[in-house]
Design an enzyme around this catalytic site. Structure first.
Site, PDB file in Angstrom:
ATOM      1  N   ARG A 106     -16.475 -45.898  27.476  1.00 13.38           N
ATOM      2  CA  ARG A 106     -16.772 -44.718  26.660  1.00 13.38           C
ATOM      3  C   ARG A 106     -15.517 -44.166  25.961  1.00 13.38           C
ATOM      4  O   ARG A 106     -15.597 -43.660  24.842  1.00 13.38           O
ATOM      5  CB  ARG A 106     -17.409 -43.644  27.564  1.00 13.38           C
ATOM      6  CG  ARG A 106     -17.798 -42.350  26.859  1.00 13.38           C
ATOM      7  CD  ARG A 106     -18.600 -41.459  27.801  1.00 13.38           C
ATOM      8  NE  ARG A 106     -18.688 -40.080  27.372  1.00 13.38           N
ATOM      9  CZ  ARG A 106     -19.699 -39.573  26.644  1.00 13.38           C
ATOM     10  NH1 ARG A 106     -20.697 -40.328  26.279  1.00 13.38           N
ATOM     11  NH2 ARG A 106     -19.687 -38.305  26.297  1.00 13.38           N
ATOM     12  N   ILE A 123     -20.432 -36.977  20.232  1.00 16.55           N
ATOM     13  CA  ILE A 123     -20.908 -38.024  21.142  1.00 16.55           C
ATOM     14  C   ILE A 123     -21.627 -37.268  22.252  1.00 16.55           C
ATOM     15  O   ILE A 123     -21.102 -36.295  22.802  1.00 16.55           O
ATOM     16  CB  ILE A 123     -19.732 -38.892  21.666  1.00 16.55           C
ATOM     17  CG1 ILE A 123     -20.209 -39.956  22.671  1.00 16.55           C
ATOM     18  CG2 ILE A 123     -18.636 -38.079  22.306  1.00 16.55           C
ATOM     19  CD1 ILE A 123     -19.105 -40.965  23.060  1.00 16.55           C
ATOM     20  N   SER A 124     -22.864 -37.679  22.582  1.00 18.22           N
ATOM     21  CA  SER A 124     -23.668 -36.926  23.534  1.00 18.22           C
ATOM     22  C   SER A 124     -23.087 -36.987  24.942  1.00 18.22           C
ATOM     23  O   SER A 124     -22.359 -37.919  25.295  1.00 18.22           O
ATOM     24  CB  SER A 124     -25.093 -37.471  23.560  1.00 18.22           C
ATOM     25  OG  SER A 124     -25.633 -37.490  22.259  1.00 18.22           O
ATOM     26  N   GLN A 125     -23.464 -35.975  25.748  1.00 22.38           N
ATOM     27  CA  GLN A 125     -23.090 -35.920  27.162  1.00 22.38           C
ATOM     28  C   GLN A 125     -23.611 -37.188  27.881  1.00 22.38           C
ATOM     29  O   GLN A 125     -24.744 -37.611  27.615  1.00 22.38           O
ATOM     30  CB  GLN A 125     -23.766 -34.673  27.732  1.00 22.38           C
ATOM     31  CG  GLN A 125     -23.557 -34.406  29.182  1.00 22.38           C
ATOM     32  CD  GLN A 125     -24.483 -33.280  29.657  1.00 22.38           C
ATOM     33  OE1 GLN A 125     -25.417 -32.884  28.959  1.00 22.38           O
ATOM     34  NE2 GLN A 125     -24.209 -32.778  30.833  1.00 22.38           N
TER      35      GLN A 125
END
Ligand code: SAH
Length: 211
Positions: A37, A63-65
């Site tokens: 990530r 960027i999503s959790q």
């Protein structure tokens, strides 16, 4: 050394953010332990890449959790043979997760610079089962339909009809629906004569911009 540190951070993310909140699909947990990530965010943000929150990726996008990416992924129940459509490539992190779990991913991003950046990193990481397009994802990707699964990573005011049309019978779509402040993450299953709707949770995504 650095790789080892990120590996440990990924393990903690999987245990403390995913397993503890009920993500239990072994394949999903495995890929979250594997996909780097930190390479999908700006170098200045890399030390925060495995934190329990979204992060800015430029151009007012995020960027999503990790937990939300995992919840959306798990709800699609992928088994390596699916054609998946993703709307909102963003950083490309969710794209990598999908590419690990499906046969082919078709991903659409509105902002060409984000699309190019995601393509570059995903190619560098060796993914060969992803097709990229820049444009309005609310129209779907008609030439490649039907899709076994559709994941929308930006909030729609209502479900875009082309996406429902391009979903195969028996297919699943996960999509945040609502206005800028209150949204529900919906899981839809398309049947021959009906549409099953399940409300997974409240959420907050950037808006899906429709032309
Ligand atoms: N899953 C991504 C989330 C990106 S945020 C990640 O984890 O990195 C949502 C993305 O949707 C943004 O990059 C935004 O530019 C894009 N987007 C918004 N409206 C869109 C549209 N109509 N078509 C395609 N992409 C869109």
């Amino acid at each position: 050394m650095e790789e080892q540190r990120y590996h440990r951070q990924r393990e903690c993310m999987v245990q403390n953010q995913l397993v503890s909140r009920g993500i239990d699909d072994p394949q999903v947990l495995e890929v979250f332990g594997k996909v780097p990530r930190h390479l999908f965010v700006d170098p200045s943000q890399q030390h925060m890449a495995y934190g329990d929150h979204p992060l800015p990726i430029g151009l007012e996008q995020t960027i999503s959790q990790p937990y939300i990416v995992a919840l959306m992924t798990q709800s699609l129940k992928l088994e390596k043979h699916e054609k998946v459509l993703e709307i909102g490539t963003g950083s490309g992190y969710q794209t990598a997760i999908l590419a690990e779990l499906a046969e082919h991913v078709y991903t659409v991003e509105r902002l060409p610079s984000l699309a190019d950046q995601a393509k570059e990193i995903l190619e560098e990481l060796g993914y060969r089962n992803i097709s990229f397009a820049a444009g309005d994802g609310a129209r779907g990707w008609p030439d490649e339909a039907p899709f076994d699964a559709i994941l929308v990573a930006a909030a729609a005011k209502s479900i875009p009809p082309p996406l429902l049309e391009q979903l195969a019978f028996g297919g699943r779509m996960v999509i945040p629906v609502g206005d800028i402040s209150v949204q529900s993450l919906l899981l839809l299953t398309k049947r021959e004569d009906s549409l099953d709707k399940q409300d997974l949770c409240g959420c907050r995504f950037v808006p899906l911009i429709q032309e």
